[in-house]
Motif scaffolding. Structure first.
Motif, PDB file in Angstrom:
ATOM      1  N   ILE A 274       0.844  -1.198   0.000  1.00 31.93           N
ATOM      2  CA  ILE A 274       0.000   0.000   0.000  1.00 31.93           C
ATOM      3  C   ILE A 274       0.875   1.242   0.000  1.00 31.93           C
ATOM      4  O   ILE A 274       0.622   2.210  -0.720  1.00 31.93           O
ATOM      5  CB  ILE A 274      -0.972  -0.016   1.196  1.00 31.93           C
ATOM      6  N   GLN A 275       1.922   1.193   0.873  1.00 32.73           N
ATOM      7  CA  GLN A 275       2.833   2.353   0.927  1.00 32.73           C
ATOM      8  C   GLN A 275       3.487   2.572  -0.425  1.00 32.73           C
ATOM      9  O   GLN A 275       3.635   3.715  -0.889  1.00 32.73           O
ATOM     10  CB  GLN A 275       3.912   2.114   1.980  1.00 32.73           C
ATOM     11  N   LEU A 276       3.869   1.455  -1.042  1.00 26.24           N
ATOM     12  CA  LEU A 276       4.497   1.552  -2.358  1.00 26.24           C
ATOM     13  C   LEU A 276       3.506   2.093  -3.386  1.00 26.24           C
ATOM     14  O   LEU A 276       3.844   2.929  -4.220  1.00 26.24           O
ATOM     15  CB  LEU A 276       4.983   0.161  -2.771  1.00 26.24           C
ATOM     16  N   ALA A 277       2.303   1.561  -3.286  1.00 26.10           N
ATOM     17  CA  ALA A 277       1.260   2.029  -4.209  1.00 26.10           C
ATOM     18  C   ALA A 277       1.030   3.521  -4.015  1.00 26.10           C
ATOM     19  O   ALA A 277       0.850   4.270  -4.979  1.00 26.10           O
ATOM     20  CB  ALA A 277      -0.035   1.266  -3.965  1.00 26.10           C
ATOM     21  N   GLN A 278       1.079   3.931  -2.729  1.00 26.07           N
ATOM     22  CA  GLN A 278       0.927   5.361  -2.445  1.00 26.07           C
ATOM     23  C   GLN A 278       2.065   6.154  -3.078  1.00 26.07           C
ATOM     24  O   GLN A 278       1.860   7.230  -3.642  1.00 26.07           O
ATOM     25  CB  GLN A 278       0.921   5.601  -0.933  1.00 26.07           C
TER      26      GLN A 278
ATOM     27  N   ASP B  76      -5.754   6.172   2.079  1.00 26.29           N
ATOM     28  CA  ASP B  76      -5.767   6.445   3.515  1.00 26.29           C
ATOM     29  C   ASP B  76      -7.022   5.877   4.170  1.00 26.29           C
ATOM     30  O   ASP B  76      -6.994   5.430   5.311  1.00 26.29           O
ATOM     31  CB  ASP B  76      -5.704   7.952   3.773  1.00 26.29           C
ATOM     32  N   ALA B  77      -8.123   5.884   3.432  1.00 23.96           N
ATOM     33  CA  ALA B  77      -9.401   5.409   3.973  1.00 23.96           C
ATOM     34  C   ALA B  77      -9.392   3.904   4.188  1.00 23.96           C
ATOM     35  O   ALA B  77     -10.214   3.375   4.925  1.00 23.96           O
ATOM     36  CB  ALA B  77     -10.539   5.797   3.045  1.00 23.96           C
ATOM     37  N   LEU B  78      -8.459   3.214   3.504  1.00 20.73           N
ATOM     38  CA  LEU B  78      -8.436   1.750   3.624  1.00 20.73           C
ATOM     39  C   LEU B  78      -8.169   1.298   5.059  1.00 20.73           C
ATOM     40  O   LEU B  78      -8.558   0.195   5.444  1.00 20.73           O
ATOM     41  CB  LEU B  78      -7.355   1.165   2.699  1.00 20.73           C
TER      42      LEU B  78
ATOM     43  N   ILE C 150     -14.899  -3.177   1.861  1.00 21.49           N
ATOM     44  CA  ILE C 150     -15.974  -2.553   1.081  1.00 21.49           C
ATOM     45  C   ILE C 150     -15.426  -1.337   0.320  1.00 21.49           C
ATOM     46  O   ILE C 150     -15.667  -1.158  -0.878  1.00 21.49           O
ATOM     47  CB  ILE C 150     -17.155  -2.154   1.984  1.00 21.49           C
ATOM     48  N   VAL C 151     -14.660  -0.513   1.042  1.00 25.13           N
ATOM     49  CA  VAL C 151     -14.096   0.676   0.397  1.00 25.13           C
ATOM     50  C   VAL C 151     -13.167   0.250  -0.727  1.00 25.13           C
ATOM     51  O   VAL C 151     -13.158   0.848  -1.808  1.00 25.13           O
ATOM     52  CB  VAL C 151     -13.351   1.536   1.442  1.00 25.13           C
ATOM     53  N   PHE C 152     -12.395  -0.774  -0.448  1.00 24.01           N
ATOM     54  CA  PHE C 152     -11.444  -1.277  -1.441  1.00 24.01           C
ATOM     55  C   PHE C 152     -12.193  -1.715  -2.690  1.00 24.01           C
ATOM     56  O   PHE C 152     -11.799  -1.372  -3.825  1.00 24.01           O
ATOM     57  CB  PHE C 152     -10.646  -2.438  -0.841  1.00 24.01           C
ATOM     58  N   ARG C 153     -13.241  -2.462  -2.511  1.00 24.27           N
ATOM     59  CA  ARG C 153     -14.015  -2.959  -3.663  1.00 24.27           C
ATOM     60  C   ARG C 153     -14.677  -1.819  -4.430  1.00 24.27           C
ATOM     61  O   ARG C 153     -14.740  -1.825  -5.666  1.00 24.27           O
ATOM     62  CB  ARG C 153     -15.065  -3.945  -3.188  1.00 24.27           C
TER      63      ARG C 153
END
Lengths: 124, 741
Positions: free
Chosen positions: B497-501, B689-691, B698-701
């Motif tokens: 996730i950090q990398l994706a960020q 950040d919301a993840l 749900i947010v991810f989907r």
């Protein structure tokens, strides 16, 4: 050289540089134009233009850095600076003015009013 | 897997045997033995108490009787002194003691001792001397003197002197030898030259019972060595008549006394009677204590009954002593019984205590064994490794969990070093340091990778206690492989996730930089094109040459901008095609079946999620990548239902020919979590950040679905309608917008 009509143009795009020079010459100014910062600094050390029109995105240095170098030259302490930029937004304009520029002009310029805008800066 | 049945069966069998251990006589017999012992002891104590009480009573009795006897002795001594002093008088005088002297020496005692009825001098008078004796007696003033009883006898012993005369006038001249008892006594005194006491009886003095103490007198300077000599030389007798009851009464009672009390406290604990046996053996009671009625009390047997001889000169007077009821007090009487009762009570109490102790101990042992068995069972059935190792980290004992976790049986592990099982031998260093530096009992935890028998890596979380007291290390090891993997996955996911960020940030920055560059380049070229065209249009050129240069410069700018745009397009086309979108006209009628099948297989069969499409959906079309769209709709289904059983989704699809869009609406039933996550998704500035607050992904989907729709050049919107459910709205280009794609 010090001349009330001497304007220095620093712009890496040749057609644009030529356009500015043509428009200013038509208004009675003497122009000296340069395509990069190095050449312009070398000349500025020896000369004192009343105004420097500077592109922000130069190949060798950013315009906000170049103006600092220019302003450090004692002979240019009364010289006015105009930033010419292709991406002027609200934030950028504040950045330029805080960086020491007296004004900025967005590209593409209006050929009809370009010279008048320059004069206005000189007279301010 | 180690066979635990052996342990359990053994334990259960043992449990059966020992079930009633605490009631087992075998275990509690010591208590019974002790009880018997104590009971024997109790009776012994009782016996000893009785003995002690008896001894005490005997002592008290002896004291009491001695007290009486000593008083009698004292009295006797005084009487003996009297008679002896008078007897000595006759020794002193060369001839016969004159009457006056006799009276003088005799009067005092008679006045001092009321029990002395008379002091008598009775000389031996032969028949021949009788006349002269009488004459002599008369001449002494006894004018009416005569020897009585009358009659001729060989020898007479008449009283010549008698003090006090007044009360004894009847005895003046009385021949004491005529009284058989007195004769016997006098003969004895005469023959043996001793003080003799006559039987105690009535000697003719009204109701007075008395006795005589008789002292023999022999002729002066006569031989008295032999009996004959004594008989021949016997001259007279001094008699002391003593009133028997008064004698004993005065002897026993103190000077100051109440009627019923002798004045001696010990006398109250006994009763007694003094009796004499005459020469015929007849019993005459001389004196008895005030409480002597107990002698006749029916049904009463005194505790102690004793007849003590009291020697009165040669006479043995009998004193019968007995203890009064409650002699020594009721308590003393009951003391042995009380002692016995207490002893028996203590015996049973101690027995009870001991029995309870033994039973408790047996129960405790039983319980301990049960607990030990329970604990053993817990140890053996635990899925965690429970072990003991020495300070060299050599396994001393291990439970069967080692087989489960590492594939080694306890037998295989015992005696082997911990180090052997560590994936990273350097992990042992920390452990070793901990053990070596521990000065007292230390508790610690550490996680290490261990190698199972089949070469797999297992994470084991060890909780150890270094016991300096027991000189061992207690260790509890839990298999945390899954947790570690999950942890690593989580760490990986976090890093991803950090990398994706970072990538997103980089992309954003690159995009900004690109846009800046693009803007700059375009504006420069446009400046050239527009500027020079304006100059040409305004004819602001000095000559043809300048005109041509302006045209040329405008052309240059135009060519530059064209080249630039071409380069951009080419660069875009030549980028990585792995995520390229295959646009096609999607027939929702066809895709519906595929979606239904996929959705059902993923959700409906297990969770009974109902998905319905409207009629128009069958004939609706859109321009999209079928797989990407299907994935997006699948993600949305999961997000909207939160994979809750019995959820329902209505899918509504229709084409909007006017806007050249196909509208898709997905309405799911009320779901609070989804509603919450939709709000989070809508209100966040950064989905990434919301993840961290995401629930059930749900947010991810939603983000994935939204991204897919946007990639399909569609629009995506999501909203919550509260009780009415949660809604997703998608617009996709219809087949009319194929240009440029």
């Amino acid at each position: 050289m010090s001349n009330e009509k001497t304007i220095m143009i620093i712009e890496d795009n040749m057609p644009v540089r030529k356009l500015f020079s043509t428009l200013l010459k038509r208004s009675g100014f003497e122009t000296f134009d340069f395509e990069n910062a190095k050449k312009s600094i070398d000349w500025a050390k020896e000369n004192t233009p009343v105004l420097i029109i500077m592109d922000i995105l130069l190949p060798d240095i950013h315009g906000t850095e170049l103006i600092k170098a220019m302003k450090d030259l004692p002979n240019l302490k009364n010289t006015k600076f105009i930033a010419v930029t292709g991406f002027a937004t609200g934030n950028d304009s504040d950045k330029f003015l805080q960086g020491g520029f007296d004004s900025y002009i967005s590209k593409p310029v209006n050929t009809a009013t370009f010279a008048d805008e320059v004069k206005e800066v000189l007279n301010s | 897997m180690a066979d635990n049945n052996y342990y359990y069966d053994k334990i259960l069998k043992e449990n059966q045997k020992n079930k009633k251990s605490f009631f087992n006589f075998k275990k509690t017999y010591p208590a019974y033995l002790v009880l018997i012992l104590f009971l024997i002891l109790s009776f012994f104590i009782w016996d000893q108490a009785k003995l002690m009480v008896k001894n005490n009573q005997k002592q008290e009795f002896r004291k009491a009787t001695n007290s009486v006897i000593s008083r009698l002795e004292a009295k006797k001594q005084r009487k003996l002194e009297v008679i002896n002093s008078i007897s000595v008088l006759f020794d002193i005088f060369p001839f016969k003691v004159p009457k006056d002297y006799f009276e003088l020496y005799s009067t005092v005692p008679t006045m001092t001792y009321p029990s002395i009825l008379g002091v008598i001098y009775a000389p031996k008078v032969s028949n021949e001397e009788k006349g002269a004796f009488v004459y002599n007696a008369k001449s002494m003033g006894y004018y009416d003197y005569y020897i009585h009883p009358e009659g001729e006898r060989q020898v007479y012993f008449p009283s010549e002197y008698i003090i006090p005369l007044e009360s004894n006038i009847h005895q003046l001249g009385f021949d004491y030898y005529t009284n058989d008892d007195l004769k016997t006594a006098m003969n004895k005194a005469m023959k043996e030259n001793i003080l003799v006491t006559s039987p105690v009886k009535n000697y003719g003095r009204n109701d007075t019972v008395s006795f005589y103490m008789i002292s023999p007198l022999y002729e002066k300077d006569s031989e008295t060595n032999t009996e004959n000599q004594r008989i021949n030389n016997f001259d007279a007798a001094v008699l002391l008549e003593i009133k028997a009851d008064l004698y004993f009464k005065n002897a026993i009672k103190s000077a100051v006394t109440e009627e019923k009390s002798t004045g001696f406290a010990s006398d109250s604990s006994i009763y007694f009677r003094i009796f004499d046996l005459d020469y015929e053996g007849k019993k005459n009671v001389i004196y008895q204590s005030d409480n002597s009625h107990f002698f006749d009390k029916a049904g009463f047997t005194p505790l102690i009954n004793e007849i003590i001889d009291y020697q009165l000169a040669d006479r043995t007077i009998k004193i019968e002593f007995a203890t009064v009821p409650d002699f020594g007090g009721k308590f003393q009487t009951l003391l042995p019984l009380i002692t016995l009762i207490i002893a028996i009570f203590v015996s049973f109490a101690f027995f009870g205590f001991l029995h309870s102790l033994i039973s408790s101990r047996a129960r405790a042992v039983d319980l301990a064994e049960k607990m030990t068995r329970s604990q053993r069972r817990i140890v053996e059935t635990s899925n965690d490794m429970i072990a003991i190792m020495d300070f060299n980290a050599i396994w001393q004992s291990m439970n069967p969990a080692s087989d489960i976790i590492l594939g080694y049986t306890p037998e295989e592990m015992n005696g082997t070093p911990l180090k052997q099982y560590l994936k990273n031998p350097e992990d042992f260093n920390n452990f070793d340091s901990l053990v070596k530096n521990a000065e007292e009992d230390v508790h610690n935890k550490f996680d290490v990778e261990m190698l199972s028998k089949d070469g797999e890596v297992r994470w084991v979380s060890w909780s150890i206690t270094i016991s300096k007291t027991d000189n061992v290390i207690y260790a509890l090891g839990r298999d945390v492989t899954l947790e570690k993997l999950a942890e690593q996955q989580a760490i990986l996911k976090s890093k991803q996730i950090q990398l994706a960020q970072k990538y997103a940030q980089e992309a954003s920055e690159s995009k900004s930089f690109f846009m800046t560059k693009l803007s700059h380049q375009l504006r420069n070229n446009l400046t050239g094109i527009i500027g020079y065209l304006q100059l040409l249009d305004q004819k602001i050129y000095e000559n043809e040459e300048e005109h041509d240069s302006f045209v040329k410069l405008a052309e240059e700018s135009s060519e530059e901008i064209f080249t630039f745009v071409s380069d951009i397009i080419e660069a875009t086309i030549n980028s990585d095609n792995t995520d390229s979108i295959n646009y096609e006209i999607i027939q929702f009628g066809k895709i519906q079946q595929e979606m239904e099948a996929e959705l059902k297989s993923k959700y409906a069969e297990e969770l009974n999620i109902k998905i319905s499409f409207n009629e128009e959906a069958k004939t609706s079309k859109a321009l999209a990548d079928g797989e990407l769209l299907k994935d997006a709709l699948t993600e949305l289904t999961g997000a909207l239902t939160q994979n809750k059983p019995n959820s329902a989704i209505e899918v509504f699809i229709q084409e909007n020919d006017y806007e050249k869009m196909t509208e898709i609406q997905m309405l799911a039933s009320e779901n609070h979590i989804t509603e919450k996550m939709i709000k989070l998704f809508k209100n966040t500035d950064s989905v990434i950040d919301a993840l961290k607050d995401d629930e059930d992904d749900i947010v991810f989907r939603l983000a994935v679905a939204a991204s897919a729709i946007k990639r399909l050049n569609g629009t995506f919107a999501v909203d919550s309608l509260g009780k009415d459910g949660n809604l997703v709205m998608i617009n996709l280009p219809s087949n009319a917008q194929t240009e440029g794609i």
